[in-house]
Design a protein around this motif. Structure first.
Motif, PDB file in Angstrom:
ATOM      1  N   LEU A   1       1.384 -38.046 113.132  1.00 52.19           N
ATOM      2  CA  LEU A   1      -0.033 -38.213 113.385  1.00 52.19           C
ATOM      3  C   LEU A   1      -0.848 -36.994 112.984  1.00 52.19           C
ATOM      4  CD1 LEU A   1       0.147 -39.823 116.951  1.00 52.19           C
ATOM      5  CD2 LEU A   1      -0.347 -40.980 114.816  1.00 52.19           C
ATOM      6  N   SER A   2      -0.227 -35.820 112.917  1.00 51.93           N
ATOM      7  CA  SER A   2      -0.978 -34.566 112.739  1.00 51.93           C
ATOM      8  C   SER A   2      -1.070 -34.079 111.295  1.00 51.93           C
ATOM      9  CB  SER A   2      -0.348 -33.466 113.591  1.00 51.93           C
ATOM     10  OG  SER A   2       1.032 -33.338 113.305  1.00 51.93           O
ATOM     11  N   GLU A   3      -0.180 -34.514 110.429  1.00 52.70           N
ATOM     12  CA  GLU A   3      -0.164 -33.969 109.067  1.00 52.70           C
ATOM     13  C   GLU A   3      -1.500 -34.172 108.354  1.00 52.70           C
ATOM     14  OE1 GLU A   3       2.268 -34.376 104.870  1.00 52.70           O
ATOM     15  OE2 GLU A   3       3.302 -34.895 106.729  1.00 52.70           O
ATOM     16  N   GLY A   4      -2.033 -33.077 107.845  1.00 49.63           N
ATOM     17  CA  GLY A   4      -3.283 -33.116 107.097  1.00 49.63           C
ATOM     18  C   GLY A   4      -4.544 -33.189 107.935  1.00 49.63           C
ATOM     19  N   LYS A   5      -4.407 -33.204 109.251  1.00 46.87           N
ATOM     20  CA  LYS A   5      -5.582 -33.276 110.122  1.00 46.87           C
ATOM     21  C   LYS A   5      -6.197 -31.881 110.290  1.00 46.87           C
ATOM     22  CE  LYS A   5      -5.445 -37.696 111.181  1.00 46.87           C
ATOM     23  NZ  LYS A   5      -4.255 -38.274 110.695  1.00 46.87           N
ATOM     24  N   THR A   6      -7.403 -31.824 110.839  1.00 43.40           N
ATOM     25  CA  THR A   6      -8.118 -30.567 111.026  1.00 43.40           C
ATOM     26  C   THR A   6      -7.482 -29.764 112.161  1.00 43.40           C
ATOM     27  OG1 THR A   6     -10.168 -31.583 110.280  1.00 43.40           O
ATOM     28  CG2 THR A   6     -10.365 -29.538 111.542  1.00 43.40           C
ATOM     29  N   GLU A  51      -8.315 -37.032 115.253  1.00 45.08           N
ATOM     30  CA  GLU A  51      -9.468 -37.823 114.817  1.00 45.08           C
ATOM     31  C   GLU A  51      -9.716 -39.095 115.619  1.00 45.08           C
ATOM     32  OE1 GLU A  51      -8.883 -38.371 110.626  1.00 45.08           O
ATOM     33  OE2 GLU A  51      -9.149 -36.238 110.207  1.00 45.08           O
ATOM     34  N   THR A  52      -8.740 -39.541 116.353  1.00 43.52           N
ATOM     35  CA  THR A  52      -8.890 -40.698 117.223  1.00 43.52           C
ATOM     36  C   THR A  52      -7.882 -40.568 118.363  1.00 43.52           C
ATOM     37  OG1 THR A  52      -9.022 -43.118 117.299  1.00 43.52           O
ATOM     38  CG2 THR A  52      -7.268 -42.184 115.965  1.00 43.52           C
ATOM     39  N   GLU A 129       4.307 -30.983 114.476  1.00 43.62           N
ATOM     40  CA  GLU A 129       4.326 -32.417 114.166  1.00 43.62           C
ATOM     41  C   GLU A 129       4.079 -33.184 115.457  1.00 43.62           C
ATOM     42  OE1 GLU A 129       8.035 -33.152 111.623  1.00 43.62           O
ATOM     43  OE2 GLU A 129       8.223 -31.082 112.365  1.00 43.62           O
ATOM     44  N   VAL A 130       3.122 -34.078 115.433  1.00 38.21           N
ATOM     45  CA  VAL A 130       2.792 -34.884 116.605  1.00 38.21           C
ATOM     46  C   VAL A 130       3.233 -36.312 116.325  1.00 38.21           C
ATOM     47  CG1 VAL A 130       0.948 -35.704 118.122  1.00 38.21           C
ATOM     48  CG2 VAL A 130       0.826 -33.392 117.139  1.00 38.21           C
ATOM     49  N   TYR A 131       4.017 -36.873 117.242  1.00 38.14           N
ATOM     50  CA  TYR A 131       4.539 -38.230 117.083  1.00 38.14           C
ATOM     51  C   TYR A 131       4.000 -39.144 118.182  1.00 38.14           C
ATOM     52  CZ  TYR A 131       7.772 -36.063 113.862  1.00 38.14           C
ATOM     53  OH  TYR A 131       8.321 -35.354 112.805  1.00 38.14           O
TER      54      TYR A 131
END
Length: 151
Positions: A1-6, A51-52, A129-131
């Protein structure tokens, strides 16, 4: 869920900003250019905006090679707002470790935080890494419904 997020952090040093920890590069080697670093400070924090709102299940952290003690005492926290004071701890305090380690961290949240309480602390890890899953949203809930006929 976290890859490439702010991602952001309380302060940056060694030209190693927060987005490096969500760049998808799992290397724990400083020379890979994928690790974050903060100056020595009190209660440093790092966060990612998913983001959500998501249903978080676990968080994996890759510690920088050669510095397993820097993550010691860290808390993994979740919140729905961009306010550390509203975040709830889901894992920690962490013990030092080498390489990549997964932590159970369950809850619904938009933001995932890593905070290291105390003075003279450094943020210095290489990947987060968020899963989990996106929380389903019922777009029709509470809305007016009509139909063409009733019998």
């Amino acid at each position: 869920l976290s890859e490439g997020k702010t991602a952001t952090q309380s302060a940056t040093s060694h030209e190693a900003p927060a987005p490096r920890a969500v760049d998808g590069n799992p290397s724990a080697d400083w020379g890979s250019g994928s690790c974050v670093h903060s100056p020595s400070s009190t209660d440093p924090w790092w966060k990612v905006d998913l983001e959500t709102t998501s249903r978080i299940q676990r968080v994996a952290i890759t510690e920088r090679l050669g510095y397993p003690g820097r993550i010691e005492g860290a808390l993994i926290m979740l919140s729905d707002t961009d306010d550390l004071q509203s975040a709830n701890t889901c894992s920690g305090p962490l013990e030092g470790f080498v390489g990549r380690k997964e932590f159970a961290c369950m809850g619904d949240a938009r933001y995932v935080w890593i905070k290291i309480p105390g003075s003279g602390k450094y943020l210095n890890f290489c990947e987060v890494e968020v899963y989990g899953d996106l929380v389903p949203v019922r777009l029709s809930e509470g809305k007016t419904a009509t139909q063409s006929a009733t019998s």
